[in-house]
Enzyme design. Structure first.
Site, PDB file in Angstrom:
ATOM      1  N   GLY A  53       0.815  -1.194   0.000  1.00 33.36           N
ATOM      2  CA  GLY A  53       0.000   0.000   0.000  1.00 33.36           C
ATOM      3  C   GLY A  53       0.853   1.249   0.000  1.00 33.36           C
ATOM      4  CB  SER A  54       0.507   4.527  -1.639  1.00 36.51           C
ATOM      5  OG  SER A  54       0.770   4.019  -2.934  1.00 36.51           O
ATOM      6  N   GLY A  55       1.632   5.235   1.121  1.00 36.64           N
ATOM      7  CA  GLY A  55       1.577   5.855   2.437  1.00 36.64           C
ATOM      8  C   GLY A  55       2.750   5.508   3.320  1.00 36.64           C
ATOM      9  CG  HIS A  56       3.713   2.010   4.122  1.00 39.51           C
ATOM     10  ND1 HIS A  56       3.155   2.313   5.344  1.00 39.51           N
ATOM     11  CD2 HIS A  56       2.929   1.056   3.564  1.00 39.51           C
ATOM     12  CE1 HIS A  56       2.073   1.551   5.526  1.00 39.51           C
ATOM     13  NE2 HIS A  56       1.909   0.792   4.461  1.00 39.51           N
ATOM     14  CE  LYS A 104       4.820  -3.503   3.706  1.00 42.18           C
ATOM     15  NZ  LYS A 104       4.700  -3.491   2.217  1.00 42.18           N
ATOM     16  CG  ASP A 109       0.963  -6.462   0.978  1.00 46.42           C
ATOM     17  OD1 ASP A 109      -0.142  -5.957   0.716  1.00 46.42           O
ATOM     18  OD2 ASP A 109       1.936  -5.797   1.331  1.00 46.42           O
ATOM     19  CG  HIS A 219      -1.136  -0.835   7.407  1.00 41.98           C
ATOM     20  ND1 HIS A 219      -0.472  -2.018   7.622  1.00 41.98           N
ATOM     21  CD2 HIS A 219      -0.991  -0.540   6.094  1.00 41.98           C
ATOM     22  CE1 HIS A 219       0.064  -2.424   6.484  1.00 41.98           C
ATOM     23  NE2 HIS A 219      -0.236  -1.550   5.548  1.00 41.98           N
TER      24      HIS A 219
END
Length: 333
Positions: A53-56, A104, A109, A219
């Site tokens: 996911g984006s945001g990391h 991960k 995922d 998250h």
């Protein structure tokens, strides 16, 4: 919600446009939301891909380049990339020596990378191996996983495994290095604040003034416990003690210590925390030979940090020191 965005639905797409503009040495497949090496595929080299996911950020797209990943898939914020994205990235990275998926340990995922590997192998015959990162000692199972979550060791694994692939090792040997890194790394994180996913427009969880969350995931998942705010030296103890209890880091060729910021913590505080962590490790007999301090695997604007300790041998140390040239990590080139 105060964020530097246009439409919440376009955050990932527009960020990828920015990556393409800022880094002309990288390629971006905007349709499939993939960042890849401009010279990919590199013939005769094992291809390395990861994603999530984006945001990391800078994980994972910021770690694409010589010495690390060949390609990275960007899912929506805190959402796994879909199998079609992973298939496209695998094909981009295939230089004829097989492709390693670095995943991960989050349920979406793992499932989507597994599905993609089966599709690619069935369709093209490309050999695909997978390594799942599960280094978080905070909880055995969480909202997003069966087993431990994959967190800070992911950054170290992508760097070390990337160096092994650059040496021309075959797929089995590169995957073996990745598994060794995962087995030798442990992490623990904490949060002072929550974060806000743009599409949600409100904090992921409520964390009252005067309290902090110990053992969070990337998250914003809840961790071991919620406790009153404490001085940095006590926070460091709360993070390091579970790591040292889980694996013996004494002896050998020393350890690599990674003090990671979750996105909203200034470097001033991260270095202060690193000092507290280093003192605890020294007292415990852990010899620190390498360090990394900064926001490398983040959770949007969350304030907080995580500690990762990786037990090194002479080979893993040499691979860590090998040259790397990516937006997020760069030395020796």
């Amino acid at each position: 919600m105060k964020k530097l965005i246009n439409d919440p639905a376009d955050v990932v797409s527009e960020a990828l446009l920015g990556i393409a503009a800022a880094h002309p040495d990288l390629g971006v497949d905007h349709q499939n939301k993939i960042v890849y090496r401009a010279d990919a595929p590199v013939r005769g080299k094992v291809g390395l891909i990861s994603g999530g996911g984006s945001g990391h950020e800078p994980l994972h797209g910021g770690f694409v380049g010589p010495g690390m990943l060949d390609a990275a898939c960007a899912g929506e914020v805190f959402t796994s990339p879909v199998p079609d994205q992973v298939v496209a990235a695998t094909r981009l990275a295939d230089g004829g020596a097989g492709v390693l998926h670095i995943v991960k340990n989050y349920t979406g995922d793992v499932m989507n990378f597994e599905m993609a590997a089966e599709l690619v192998t069935a369709d093209t015959g490309v050999e695909v191996a997978s390594v799942v990162v599960d280094d978080d000692v905070a909880v055995q199972d969480s909202l997003y996983t069966a087993g431990r979550r994959g967190v800070g060791t992911t950054v170290l694994l992508e760097k070390i495994t990337g160096a092994a692939a650059d040496e021309g090792r075959d797929l089995a040997a590169v995957a073996d290095v990745a598994r060794r890194v995962n087995a030798a790394g442990r992490s623990m994180g904490m949060a002072l604040t929550s974060c806000t996913v743009p599409a949600a427009g409100q904090p992921t969880f409520d964390l009252p003034e005067g309290e902090m969350e110990i053992g969070i995931g990337i998250h914003g998942e809840p961790g071991r416990r919620r406790v009153p705010l404490a001085p940095a030296r006590e926070v460091a103890e709360m993070l390091v003690e579970p790591v040292l209890s889980d694996l013996d880091f004494t002896g050998g060729d020393g350890a690599l210590v990674f003090l990671n910021g979750m996105g909203g913590t200034p470097m001033l505080e991260l270095y202060l925390m690193y000092n507290e962590v280093a003192k605890i490790l020294q007292k415990a007999g852990v010899t620190v030979v390498r360090s990394l301090v900064g926001p490398y695997i983040t959770s949007l604007e969350m304030a907080g940090c995580s500690v990762t300790v990786l037990k090194l041998d002479d080979e893993l140390l040499r691979l860590w020191d090998a040259p790397v040239s990516t937006p997020g990590l760069r030395w020796g080139r």
